[in-house]
Design a protein around this motif. Structure first.
Motif, PDB file in Angstrom:
ATOM      1  N   MET A  43       0.891  -1.168   0.000  1.00 24.85           N
ATOM      2  CA  MET A  43       0.000   0.000   0.000  1.00 24.85           C
ATOM      3  C   MET A  43       0.924   1.211   0.000  1.00 24.85           C
ATOM      4  SD  MET A  43      -1.267  -0.265   3.940  1.00 24.85           S
ATOM      5  CE  MET A  43      -1.573  -2.019   3.775  1.00 24.85           C
ATOM      6  N   PRO A  44       0.439   2.346  -0.461  1.00 29.52           N
ATOM      7  CA  PRO A  44       1.336   3.493  -0.598  1.00 29.52           C
ATOM      8  C   PRO A  44       1.694   4.107   0.753  1.00 29.52           C
ATOM      9  CG  PRO A  44      -0.807   3.909  -1.632  1.00 29.52           C
ATOM     10  CD  PRO A  44      -0.922   2.623  -0.899  1.00 29.52           C
ATOM     11  N   TYR A  45       2.861   4.750   0.802  1.00 33.06           N
ATOM     12  CA  TYR A  45       3.206   5.557   1.977  1.00 33.06           C
ATOM     13  C   TYR A  45       2.109   6.575   2.187  1.00 33.06           C
ATOM     14  CZ  TYR A  45       7.960   3.735   1.943  1.00 33.06           C
ATOM     15  OH  TYR A  45       9.044   2.929   2.009  1.00 33.06           O
ATOM     16  N   GLY A  46       1.793   6.844   3.440  1.00 33.92           N
ATOM     17  CA  GLY A  46       0.707   7.757   3.740  1.00 33.92           C
ATOM     18  C   GLY A  46      -0.597   7.015   4.012  1.00 33.92           C
ATOM     19  N   TRP A  47      -0.591   5.695   3.744  1.00 36.23           N
ATOM     20  CA  TRP A  47      -1.789   4.911   4.015  1.00 36.23           C
ATOM     21  C   TRP A  47      -1.626   4.092   5.291  1.00 36.23           C
ATOM     22  CZ3 TRP A  47      -6.275   3.718   0.834  1.00 36.23           C
ATOM     23  CH2 TRP A  47      -6.447   4.669  -0.195  1.00 36.23           C
ATOM     24  N   GLY A  48      -0.597   4.372   6.033  1.00 32.26           N
ATOM     25  CA  GLY A  48      -0.458   3.672   7.304  1.00 32.26           C
ATOM     26  C   GLY A  48       0.520   2.517   7.266  1.00 32.26           C
ATOM     27  N   THR A  49       1.559   2.635   6.434  1.00 36.11           N
ATOM     28  CA  THR A  49       2.529   1.532   6.325  1.00 36.11           C
ATOM     29  C   THR A  49       3.280   1.310   7.639  1.00 36.11           C
ATOM     30  OG1 THR A  49       4.140   3.075   5.420  1.00 36.11           O
ATOM     31  CG2 THR A  49       2.865   1.783   3.853  1.00 36.11           C
ATOM     32  N   GLY A  50       3.510   2.374   8.393  1.00 36.04           N
ATOM     33  CA  GLY A  50       4.187   2.222   9.676  1.00 36.04           C
ATOM     34  C   GLY A  50       3.306   1.492  10.672  1.00 36.04           C
ATOM     35  N   GLY A  51       2.062   1.940  10.759  1.00 38.94           N
ATOM     36  CA  GLY A  51       1.119   1.283  11.655  1.00 38.94           C
ATOM     37  C   GLY A  51       0.912  -0.170  11.271  1.00 38.94           C
ATOM     38  N   VAL A  52       0.828  -0.443   9.983  1.00 36.47           N
ATOM     39  CA  VAL A  52       0.616  -1.810   9.510  1.00 36.47           C
ATOM     40  C   VAL A  52       1.794  -2.704   9.911  1.00 36.47           C
ATOM     41  CG1 VAL A  52       0.563  -3.214   7.420  1.00 36.47           C
ATOM     42  CG2 VAL A  52      -0.979  -1.286   7.649  1.00 36.47           C
ATOM     43  N   GLN A  53       3.014  -2.188   9.804  1.00 35.46           N
ATOM     44  CA  GLN A  53       4.169  -3.009  10.176  1.00 35.46           C
ATOM     45  C   GLN A  53       4.193  -3.283  11.677  1.00 35.46           C
ATOM     46  OE1 GLN A  53       7.997  -2.101   7.898  1.00 35.46           O
ATOM     47  NE2 GLN A  53       6.733  -0.352   7.338  1.00 35.46           N
ATOM     48  N   VAL A  54       3.831  -2.274  12.470  1.00 38.92           N
ATOM     49  CA  VAL A  54       3.772  -2.478  13.925  1.00 38.92           C
ATOM     50  C   VAL A  54       2.680  -3.485  14.267  1.00 38.92           C
ATOM     51  CG1 VAL A  54       3.239  -1.367  16.133  1.00 38.92           C
ATOM     52  CG2 VAL A  54       4.760  -0.233  14.500  1.00 38.92           C
ATOM     53  N   THR A  55       1.517  -3.324  13.647  1.00 34.69           N
ATOM     54  CA  THR A  55       0.422  -4.260  13.900  1.00 34.69           C
ATOM     55  C   THR A  55       0.826  -5.676  13.494  1.00 34.69           C
ATOM     56  OG1 THR A  55      -1.220  -2.523  13.562  1.00 34.69           O
ATOM     57  CG2 THR A  55      -2.000  -4.781  13.380  1.00 34.69           C
ATOM     58  N   ALA A  56       1.466  -5.822  12.329  1.00 33.50           N
ATOM     59  CA  ALA A  56       1.876  -7.147  11.859  1.00 33.50           C
ATOM     60  C   ALA A  56       2.856  -7.800  12.833  1.00 33.50           C
ATOM     61  CB  ALA A  56       2.515  -7.035  10.471  1.00 33.50           C
ATOM     62  N   GLY A 205       3.880   4.002  14.709  1.00 29.34           N
ATOM     63  CA  GLY A 205       4.708   3.552  13.597  1.00 29.34           C
ATOM     64  C   GLY A 205       4.676   4.543  12.451  1.00 29.34           C
ATOM     65  N   ALA A 206       5.859   4.984  12.003  1.00 25.75           N
ATOM     66  CA  ALA A 206       5.975   5.881  10.848  1.00 25.75           C
ATOM     67  C   ALA A 206       6.765   5.147   9.774  1.00 25.75           C
ATOM     68  CB  ALA A 206       6.663   7.185  11.243  1.00 25.75           C
ATOM     69  N   GLY A 207       6.069   4.689   8.727  1.00 23.02           N
ATOM     70  CA  GLY A 207       6.702   3.835   7.724  1.00 23.02           C
ATOM     71  C   GLY A 207       7.658   4.582   6.820  1.00 23.02           C
ATOM     72  N   ARG A 208       7.194   5.670   6.231  1.00 18.06           N
ATOM     73  CA  ARG A 208       8.045   6.418   5.299  1.00 18.06           C
ATOM     74  C   ARG A 208       9.268   6.976   6.031  1.00 18.06           C
ATOM     75  NH1 ARG A 208       4.525  10.645   3.107  1.00 18.06           N
ATOM     76  NH2 ARG A 208       4.653  11.274   5.286  1.00 18.06           N
ATOM     77  N   GLU A 209       9.078   7.425   7.273  1.00 15.49           N
ATOM     78  CA  GLU A 209      10.163   8.036   8.029  1.00 15.49           C
ATOM     79  C   GLU A 209      10.951   7.017   8.846  1.00 15.49           C
ATOM     80  OE1 GLU A 209      10.766  11.454   7.907  1.00 15.49           O
ATOM     81  OE2 GLU A 209       9.266  11.504   6.325  1.00 15.49           O
ATOM     82  N   SER A 210      10.542   5.757   8.819  1.00 16.85           N
ATOM     83  CA  SER A 210      11.283   4.662   9.470  1.00 16.85           C
ATOM     84  C   SER A 210      11.515   4.906  10.956  1.00 16.85           C
ATOM     85  CB  SER A 210      12.637   4.443   8.781  1.00 16.85           C
ATOM     86  OG  SER A 210      12.477   4.295   7.411  1.00 16.85           O
ATOM     87  N   ARG A 211      10.454   5.238  11.665  1.00 14.43           N
ATOM     88  CA  ARG A 211      10.579   5.471  13.099  1.00 14.43           C
ATOM     89  C   ARG A 211       9.454   4.745  13.844  1.00 14.43           C
ATOM     90  NH1 ARG A 211      14.573   7.127  11.400  1.00 14.43           N
ATOM     91  NH2 ARG A 211      15.702   9.049  11.829  1.00 14.43           N
ATOM     92  N   ILE A 212       9.815   4.223  15.024  1.00 15.55           N
ATOM     93  CA  ILE A 212       8.836   3.613  15.924  1.00 15.55           C
ATOM     94  C   ILE A 212       9.019   4.261  17.288  1.00 15.55           C
ATOM     95  CG2 ILE A 212       8.458   1.511  17.306  1.00 15.55           C
ATOM     96  CD1 ILE A 212       8.868  -0.081  14.707  1.00 15.55           C
ATOM     97  N   TYR A 213       7.909   4.621  17.945  1.00 15.42           N
ATOM     98  CA  TYR A 213       8.006   5.066  19.327  1.00 15.42           C
ATOM     99  C   TYR A 213       6.802   4.571  20.097  1.00 15.42           C
ATOM    100  CZ  TYR A 213       5.617   9.231  17.280  1.00 15.42           C
ATOM    101  OH  TYR A 213       4.786  10.089  16.601  1.00 15.42           O
ATOM    102  N   ALA A 214       6.857   4.728  21.423  1.00 19.25           N
ATOM    103  CA  ALA A 214       5.850   4.046  22.231  1.00 19.25           C
ATOM    104  C   ALA A 214       5.600   4.774  23.544  1.00 19.25           C
ATOM    105  CB  ALA A 214       6.308   2.615  22.523  1.00 19.25           C
ATOM    106  N   LEU A 215       4.406   4.515  24.091  1.00 25.55           N
ATOM    107  CA  LEU A 215       4.058   4.950  25.440  1.00 25.55           C
ATOM    108  C   LEU A 215       3.602   3.709  26.207  1.00 25.55           C
ATOM    109  CD1 LEU A 215       1.890   8.129  24.669  1.00 25.55           C
ATOM    110  CD2 LEU A 215       4.250   8.092  25.484  1.00 25.55           C
ATOM    111  N   PRO A 216       4.334   3.307  27.241  1.00 29.49           N
ATOM    112  CA  PRO A 216       3.829   2.223  28.088  1.00 29.49           C
ATOM    113  C   PRO A 216       2.566   2.685  28.807  1.00 29.49           C
ATOM    114  CG  PRO A 216       6.163   2.679  28.533  1.00 29.49           C
ATOM    115  CD  PRO A 216       5.640   3.800  27.686  1.00 29.49           C
ATOM    116  N   PRO A 217       1.791   1.751  29.374  1.00 29.38           N
ATOM    117  CA  PRO A 217       0.600   2.169  30.127  1.00 29.38           C
ATOM    118  C   PRO A 217       0.999   3.094  31.283  1.00 29.38           C
ATOM    119  CG  PRO A 217       0.680  -0.213  29.859  1.00 29.38           C
ATOM    120  CD  PRO A 217       1.985   0.313  29.390  1.00 29.38           C
ATOM    121  N   TYR A 218       0.064   3.935  31.685  1.00 26.68           N
ATOM    122  CA  TYR A 218       0.259   4.803  32.851  1.00 26.68           C
ATOM    123  C   TYR A 218       1.504   5.674  32.725  1.00 26.68           C
ATOM    124  CZ  TYR A 218      -3.019   1.317  34.463  1.00 26.68           C
ATOM    125  OH  TYR A 218      -4.095   0.466  34.553  1.00 26.68           O
ATOM    126  N   THR A 219       1.825   6.091  31.504  1.00 28.56           N
ATOM    127  CA  THR A 219       2.929   7.024  31.298  1.00 28.56           C
ATOM    128  C   THR A 219       2.388   8.448  31.410  1.00 28.56           C
ATOM    129  OG1 THR A 219       4.079   5.464  29.868  1.00 28.56           O
ATOM    130  CG2 THR A 219       4.676   7.771  29.629  1.00 28.56           C
TER     131      THR A 219
END
Lengths: 291, 193
Positions: A43-56, A205-219
Motif C-alpha cells: 500500500m502506498p506511503y501515507g496509508w499507514g505503512t508504519g502502523g501496519v508493520q507495527v500491527t503485523a 509507527g511511521a513507515g516512510r520516516e522509518s521510526r517507531i516510538y511508544a508509550l507504556p501504560p500509565y505514562t
C-alpha cells in the motif's frame, strides 16, 4: 496466488524480529523515536505503512483487530487495512472498541476508554515534532539529545502572538515523562489528555520516516503550554446530531449548498453504540418522527 | 570444520515459528510495557543451563543481525551450537553485545555493556538475566508502565538505581526463571523494599 503463500501477518520472521526489537527499546525509552528498517508494504506511503508493520509484528492468531480512520470503521483506509489482516493473518475483526485487543488508528483515540491488555497502534506521517521547525535530522537529533526544546515553545508563543491563543489544533506536541517531546500523530488536541495515564499500550509507527516510538501504560504525558495560556482540549461547540453526545469529538458535515451543516461523532462505533442505547440527536430520524 | 554436533542441537526451537514467536513477543511486549509483571512463555527447549524463558527470548529476538554474549555458565558448547542453529546470531564479547545472557553474577560488571549513545539511546544492550526464582515481591518499582507501585525480586538494587540515573542511556533487563519472565526497562525507578 493463494493467501497461504504469505507468512502469518504478511511480514517475514526476520523483519518481525527487527520491528519487535525496536518496539521493546521504544517502550524502554518512552517518547524516543527508534529508527527501524521500514519495509515496502503493499500500500502506498501515507496509508499507514508504519502502523501496519507495527500491527503485523504484534498480532497473534487470537487477536481481535479493529481499524479506524479518523474515528470511522467504514472508510477506505480502515476497510482496506482490516481486510489486509483478515487475509494475511486470519484474525477476527470487530468495530467495537471494547471487544478489540489490537486497534490500529489513523488520527483518533477512541472515545470509549481503553483497558489494560489492549494495544493502540497509531499511524504516523511525520514522527519528528521539531521537523517543521528544523528540517535537518542531524540537528533535531541533537536537540532531543540535549533536551533543547525552546524552539517548540517559541512556535507556540508565536501562535499566541498571532492568534491570541495556541492555534495548533492537531498533532499538538507533548512531553513524555518530563524528557522527550513527542508528536502524538495528527490526533486532534481534544484527544491529547487520553495519551496520559492510559491503561493500554500505545505504539506509534511511521513507515516512510522509518521510526517507531511508544508509550507504556500509565505514562505521564503533558501537552506543552504556558502558565498564562494553559492547554485546552477543544472541540466543536455542539452536541452530536445523531446521538446527542455532548462530550465526544465531532466532525462537521456540510449537507447542502445553502450552508446547512450537521455535527456528528467522529467515532462511529461510539455513535452507533449510543444510538442503539436509545440516545437521539437533533437530526436523528426518530426525533424527526416524533416532531 | 568443527566436530559433528549432537543431534539434540537441532531440536528445542519453535515448531510453528510465526505463531509461537508472535505469542512469545506479546509476552515480552507485556513484560516490557508493565515492569514487574510476570509472563509465562512456552515453546523453546534450550540446552542446560538455559531456562525455557531465556530460550524463548532468544528465539524471538536474536537473529544473524544481533550479536549475543554468553556469560559464565551459559557459555557452553551445547548452548553455542543451539544458538548457531536456531538463531544464527554471532557470539561476541560483552562490550559489543546487543543481547547478553547469564546469571546476574556472571554478567558482572554490568557497566561493560552498551548503554547506547546520547543521540541513539536505543543502541543499548538487553540483558537476559537468569534467576533461580522470580516473584512479584522485593524491590519497589515505579515509573512508566506501573500504575502505582510494583514489586519484583531483583538480584540487587544498586545497579538498577545507577542504571536509571543515566536515563535515557542504560541497559534493559529481562529476568527469566523456568518458563516465567519479567522485565525491567531503564525507565523504571527502583527503590529498596
Amino acid at each position: 496466488m493463494s493467501d497461504d503463500a504469505y507468512n502469518f501477518a504478511y511480514l517475514d520472521e526476520q523483519t518481525k524480529r527487527m520491528i519487535r526489537r525496536a518496539l521493546l527499546k521504544a517502550l524502554a525509552i518512552p517518547g524516543y523515536q527508534v529508527p527501524f528498517a521500514s519495509r515496502e508494504m503493499p500500500m502506498p506511503y501515507g496509508w499507514g505503512t508504519g502502523g501496519v508493520q507495527v500491527t503485523a509484528a504484534c498480532l497473534t492468531p487470537d487477536d481481535v483487530l479493529k481499524v479506524i480512520d479518523q474515528g470511522a470503521d467504514d472508510t477506505t483506509n480502515a476497510v482496506s487495512i482490516r481486510r489486509f489482516f483478515q487475509r494475511t493473518a486470519g484474525v477476527a475483526t470487530t468495530e467495537s472498541t471494547a471487544e478489540a485487543t489490537v486497534i490500529q488508528t489513523r488520527h483518533r483515540i477512541p472515545e470509549t476508554p481503553l483497558t489494560e491488555g489492549q494495544i493502540l497502534v497509531y499511524q504516523v506521517p511525520i514522527p519528528e515534532p521539531l521537523r517543521f521547525l528544523e528540517p535537518r535530522e542531524t540537528e533535531t537529533r541533537k536537540m532531543h539529545e540535549l533536551e533543547e526544546y525552546g524552539l517548540m515553545h517559541v512556535k507556540l508563543y508565536e501562535d499566541i502572538a498571532r492568534h491570541g491563543e495556541i492555534a495548533t489544533a492537531y498533532a499538538y506536541p507533548v512531553k513524555v515523562e518530563g524528557r522527550y517531546v513527542m508528536d502524538p500523530s495528527p490526533i486532534p488536541k481534544f484527544d491529547n489528555p487520553k495519551l496520559s495515564d492510559n491503561p493500554a499500550i500505545q505504539l506509534f509507527g511511521a513507515g516512510r520516516e522509518s521510526r517507531i516510538y511508544a508509550l507504556p501504560p500509565y505514562t505521564q504525558v503533558v501537552s506543552l503550554d504556558f502558565e498564562d495560556h494553559p492547554f485546552r482540549a477543544s472541540k466543536a461547540d455542539h452536541a452530536c446530531d445523531l446521538c446527542g453526545a455532548a462530550e465526544s469529538y465531532l466532525d462537521e458535515v456540510i449537507t447542502d449548498d445553502a450552508g446547512s451543516r450537521m455535527f456528528v461523532c467522529s467515532d462511529t462505533d461510539f455513535c452507533t453504540g449510543r444510538q442503539a442505547a436509545g440516545h437521539r440527536g437533533r437530526l436523528s430520524p426518530l426525533s424527526k418522527e416524533i416532531a | 570444520m568443527t566436530a559433528p554436533q549432537d543431534a539434540s542441537v537441532l531440536s528445542g526451537g519453535f515448531v510453528e515459528p510465526a505463531v509461537q514467536s508472535a505469542h512469545a513477543f506479546r509476552a515480552l511486549l507485556a513484560a516490557m510495557a508493565r515492569p514487574g509483571t510476570m509472563q509465562t512463555v512456552t515453546g523453546a527447549q534450550p540446552p542446560a543451563p538455559l531456562s525455557v524463558a531465556a530460550g524463548v527470548a532468544l528465539l524471538t529476538l536474536a537473529d544473524p543481525t544481533v550479536p549475543v554474549h554468553l556469560a559464565g555458565a551459559a557459555d557452553t558448547e551445547a548452548v553455542r551450537a543451539w544458538i548457531a542453529f536456531h538463531c544464527g546470531a554471532p557470539l561476541v564479547a560483552a562490550e559489543s553485545a546487543a543481547i547478553a545472557l547469564g546469571t546476574w553474577d556472571a554478567l558482572q560488571p554490568v557497566s561493560r555493556f552498551s548503554m547506547g549513545l546520547p543521540d541513539y539511546p536505543d543502541r543499548s544492550a538487553t540483558l537476559i538475566v537468569e534467576l533461580p526464582a522470580l516473584t512479584a515481591s522485593g524491590a519497589h518499582l515505579r515509573g512508566p508502565g506501573i500504575r502505582d507501585r510494583a514489586e519484583l525480586s531483583l538480584p540487587e538494587t544498586a545497579a538498577f538505581i545507577a542504571n536509571r540515573a543515566r536515563f535515557p542511556l542504560g541497559f534493559d533487563c529481562l529476568f527469566t526463571s523456568g518458563s516465567t519472565l519479567a522485565a525491567l526497562p531503564r525507565s523504571t525507578i527502583v527503590e529498596n523494599a
